[in-house]
Design an enzyme around this catalytic site. Structure first.
Site, PDB file in Angstrom:
ATOM      1  CB  CYS A 136      -1.003  -8.016  -3.471  1.00 34.73           C
ATOM      2  SG  CYS A 136      -0.706  -7.158  -5.021  1.00 34.73           S
ATOM      3  CB  CYS A 139      -3.710  -7.190  -5.979  1.00 39.13           C
ATOM      4  SG  CYS A 139      -2.074  -7.790  -6.338  1.00 39.13           S
ATOM      5  CG  ASP A 140      -6.225  -7.432  -2.835  1.00 42.69           C
ATOM      6  OD1 ASP A 140      -6.804  -7.685  -3.897  1.00 42.69           O
ATOM      7  OD2 ASP A 140      -5.579  -8.273  -2.185  1.00 42.69           O
TER       8      ASP A 140
END
Ligand code: NAP
Length: 312
Positions: A136, A139-140
């Site tokens: 992701c 997200c990261d």
């Protein structure tokens, strides 16, 4: 929980969407049970750090799930640690069959089973998840600002997320097993125009290398010549497909060609009283905050559904 008990709401899945639905359903005084076969929390529980859930500048994925769980338990949500194997729609009540043969009935079922990112299943992938291996970018990606990353895949997700990562990182290797991308032409054009993306065609990743700080390199193999080489990279983002966990979605519920459940704005499926939330539902993006929002929407709509069907 017993077979004879009749519920207002049965929630299938205990990630952010399911737990939020549980919180709202309990607050609406609906008799509710949540069925979860594993640890509550879903994919978030195995995410190292979360930096985009409002109210928490930085929080561990597991810790955030614990907070969702505590919140749901605060309202005495009943959580059953069993696998649901079948949802059978009915006229007055829907039935949910558990793996041990128990059959539960309710007026509303909220499907919250989430989805699963496809894995490459190469050495170093599982061991480095959360230490440089990610599924992701939103997200990261932020953890790799100013660094070098490798993106694997050639579909829309790989192209879109390679472009996203190029805005944050120093360099993006985009590694695809063929010599043509599957993703849309417009995204391809943007990728071709992005100087920070180096496209590596006809290549597969064979091993993710790491040291005590996490990921440090990637072993590659040319699919035509068989030549092997290594590149230095701080992160590996794998986008080789994502599968919604739709095995328990009953026949008759409309899904798109990728297997995501189609709902209306109340998260209600094409079968009245059956709702779908979170990563299982077709929507613009998959994020924790959106999964939680779906859970809220479905529980509010469930309360309205039950009120209007009472005594009918
Ligand atoms: P996808 O379209 O299925 O693409 C997966 C990619 O991974 C393909 O390029 C495939 O290569 C590659 N791949 C699969 N297994 C692999 C393996 N073992 N090793 C190396 N490469 C492998 O998946 P997606 O990109 O996640 O997209 C899923 C759906 O969501 C699609 O319908 C897509 O259009 C949609 N989507 C749309 C948008 C948008 O419109 N903005 C954004 C994201 C996703 P091959 O091409 O060789 O098969």
């Amino acid at each position: 929980m017993s077979e004879d008990e009749l519920y207002d709401v049965i929630i299938l899945g205990g990630g952010p969407a399911g737990l939020t639905a549980g919180i709202y359903a309990m607050r609406a005084a609906l008799k509710t049970v949540l069925i979860e076969k594993g640890l509550p929390g879903g994919q978030v529980a195995i995410t190292k750090d979360v930096e985009n859930y409002p109210g928490f500048i930085e929080i561990g994925g597991f810790e955030l799930c614990e907070k969702f769980l505590q919140h749901a338990k605060h309202y005495n949500l009943e959580i059953v640690d069993k696998e649901a194997v079948k949802t059978a729609p009915g006229i007055d009540f829907h039935s949910v069959h558990l793996v041990d043969g128990t059959v539960l009935r309710s007026q509303v079922v909220i499907l919250a089973a989430g989805g699963t990112a496809h894995k490459l299943n190469i050495p170093g992938e599982e061991a480095n998840f959360g230490k440089g291996v990610s599924y992701c970018a939103t997200c990261d990606g932020f953890f790799f600002r100013g660094q070098t990353v490798a993106v694997i895949g050639g579909g829309d997700t790989a192209l879109e997320d390679a472009l996203y990562l190029a805005k944050i990182t120093r360099k993006v290797y985009l590694i695809h097993r063929r010599d043509a991308f599957r993703g849309s032409r417009i995204l391809q054009q943007r990728v071709f125009a992005e100087p920070l993306i180096e496209i590596v065609y006809n290549t597969v990743a064979t091993e993710i290398q790491s040291n005590d700080k996490g990921v440090c390199g990637l072993s590659l193999k040319d699919t035509i010549t068989g030549a092997e080489r290594s590149i230095d990279t701080d992160g590996v983002f794998i986008f080789v497909g994502f599968r919604p966990n739709n095995q328990i979605v009953p026949a008759g519920i409309k899904m798109n060609t990728s297997g995501y459940v189609i709902t209306d704005e109340k998260c209600e499926t094409t079968i009245p009283g059956i709702f779908a939330v979170g990563d299982l539902r077709q929507k613009y993006a998959n994020q924790i905050v959106l999964a939680a929002a779906d859970g809220c929407t479905a529980a509010l709509a469930a309360a309205h559904y039950i009120e209007t069907h009472q005594g009918s």
